[in-house]
Design an enzyme around this catalytic site. Structure first.
Site, PDB file in Angstrom:
ATOM      1  N   ASP A 251     -18.676 -41.277  16.535  1.00 22.35           N
ATOM      2  CA  ASP A 251     -18.349 -42.647  17.082  1.00 22.35           C
ATOM      3  C   ASP A 251     -17.994 -42.512  18.625  1.00 22.35           C
ATOM      4  O   ASP A 251     -17.902 -41.367  18.951  1.00 22.35           O
ATOM      5  CB  ASP A 251     -17.026 -42.827  16.549  1.00 22.35           C
ATOM      6  CG  ASP A 251     -16.288 -44.033  17.062  1.00 22.35           C
ATOM      7  OD1 ASP A 251     -17.005 -45.294  17.116  1.00 22.35           O
ATOM      8  OD2 ASP A 251     -15.208 -44.177  17.480  1.00 22.35           O
TER       9      ASP A 251
ATOM     10  N   ASP B 131     -15.934 -44.986  21.074  1.00 24.12           N
ATOM     11  CA  ASP B 131     -14.741 -45.440  21.552  1.00 24.12           C
ATOM     12  C   ASP B 131     -13.665 -44.763  21.077  1.00 24.12           C
ATOM     13  O   ASP B 131     -13.566 -44.745  19.863  1.00 24.12           O
ATOM     14  CB  ASP B 131     -14.618 -46.918  21.638  1.00 24.12           C
ATOM     15  CG  ASP B 131     -15.707 -47.651  22.514  1.00 24.12           C
ATOM     16  OD1 ASP B 131     -15.756 -47.735  23.816  1.00 24.12           O
ATOM     17  OD2 ASP B 131     -16.604 -48.218  21.975  1.00 24.12           O
TER      18      ASP B 131
ATOM     19  N   THR C 268     -21.939 -46.211  16.383  1.00 24.76           N
ATOM     20  CA  THR C 268     -21.126 -46.829  16.971  1.00 24.76           C
ATOM     21  C   THR C 268     -21.025 -48.226  16.561  1.00 24.76           C
ATOM     22  O   THR C 268     -22.138 -48.933  16.058  1.00 24.76           O
ATOM     23  CB  THR C 268     -21.189 -46.671  18.450  1.00 24.76           C
ATOM     24  OG1 THR C 268     -20.204 -47.494  19.342  1.00 24.76           O
ATOM     25  CG2 THR C 268     -22.594 -47.087  18.883  1.00 24.76           C
ATOM     26  N   GLY C 269     -20.160 -49.159  16.834  1.00 22.12           N
ATOM     27  CA  GLY C 269     -19.999 -50.657  16.605  1.00 22.12           C
ATOM     28  C   GLY C 269     -20.640 -51.207  17.877  1.00 22.12           C
ATOM     29  O   GLY C 269     -20.944 -52.395  17.678  1.00 22.12           O
TER      30      GLY C 269
ATOM     31  N   LYS D 102     -21.665 -47.610   8.790  1.00 19.62           N
ATOM     32  CA  LYS D 102     -22.021 -46.501   9.348  1.00 19.62           C
ATOM     33  C   LYS D 102     -22.391 -45.369   8.323  1.00 19.62           C
ATOM     34  O   LYS D 102     -22.892 -44.585   8.270  1.00 19.62           O
ATOM     35  CB  LYS D 102     -20.797 -45.897  10.025  1.00 19.62           C
ATOM     36  CG  LYS D 102     -20.563 -46.827  11.234  1.00 19.62           C
ATOM     37  CD  LYS D 102     -19.622 -45.931  12.575  1.00 19.62           C
ATOM     38  CE  LYS D 102     -19.210 -46.867  13.260  1.00 19.62           C
ATOM     39  NZ  LYS D 102     -18.320 -45.934  14.398  1.00 19.62           N
TER      40      LYS D 102
END
Length: 267
Positions: free
Chosen positions: A8, A10, A42-43, A191
């Site tokens: 990931d 952030d 990641t988003g 994810k």
């Protein structure tokens, strides 16, 4: 033993100053030199994640939009994509308009909002991505979108999620990437789904994968991976699910995982 690491961005790869430390960069380089594929999960939009990937010299497909888009860095080839069903997107859009909520739309990897306010400005600064204002977002709602996002106070978002679950929860995946971000993707835009795809794409088993994250939106990949790792700064609910809890994002938690589970075995 491990052939694929999904990380990931952030509050995981990035520390609180939004940088990748030199210690973490060197650990990632050592893992890659040992034959391990390192990718981001990641988003963030692809355009935003691409800038992070360039900091650590990645040259692989990366997982973006919470898993709704897997795309190669060099030639921009789409390997896996799931869009929010249009009927669900329309219902979400109508709900947000009725309740005066801030909704962000992502069309062709471009960020849109209906109003030029502090919420979209702050988001734009955090992700290092420009934004576009389209007052009539009805013009966009029929177009393919990897995700939609509501920004609001954490407690209000919890209420909104409960209200929306019976309305569109059968067609979309609803999750939080940060306390004040509520995100909506295709049911297979997680994810976990993307990690499974990446493992198959690379020819490794799920037992040979490591997933590392800090927030609830990392849950699916943490549970799917052979080794699911929560950061020391992760939410407690994710730590409870993880196989291992590493140091925080400000203490080179990624470096610690790589040294403990990858480089030690490679020697």
């Amino acid at each position: 033993m491990y052939k694929l690491i999904a990380i990931d961005v952030d509050d995981t790869l990035l520390n609180d100053e939004l940088i990748v430390t030199e210690g973490t960069k060197k650990a990632l380089e050592a893992a890659i030199a040992a034959g391990v594929t390192v990718t981001l999960a990641t988003g963030r939009m692809f355009a935003s994640a691409q800038k992070i990937a360039s900091q650590i010299n990645l040259n692989v497909p990366i997982i973006t939009y919470q898993g709704a888009l897997v795309k190669t860095l060099l030639d921009g080839q789409v390997l896996y994509e799931r869009n929010v069903p249009i009927d669900a997107a329309k219902e979400l859009h109508a709900y947000c308009e009725k309740n005066g909520l801030h909704l962000q739309l992502y069309v062709d990897d471009v960020l849109y909002g209906a109003h030029d306010n502090d919420r979209i400005k702050t988001y734009s600064e955090l992700t290092n991505i420009p934004y576009h204002i389209e007052p009539d977002t009805n013009k966009l709602i029929d177009r393919p979108m990897n995700k939609l996002l509501i920004i609001d106070e954490p407690a209000r978002l919890d209420e909104i999620a409960l209200e929306l679950q019976p309305l569109i929860g059968d067609r979309v995946h609803i999750t939080k990437s940060k306390a004040h971000y509520l995100e909506f993707m295709h049911k297979e835009g997680t994810k976990g789904h993307a990690l499974q795809f990446m493992a198959e794409h690379l020819g490794c088993t799920m037992n040979e994968t490591i997933a590392i994250g800090d927030a609830w939106n990392d849950r699916e990949m943490i549970q799917a991976a052979g080794l699911g790792v929560a950061m020391g700064n992760a939410v407690d609910s994710l730590k409870a699910l993880a196989d291992y809890v590493t140091l925080s994002n400000n203490e080179d938690g990624i470096k610690h995982v790589i040294e403990k589970f990858v480089l030690k075995n490679a020697k």
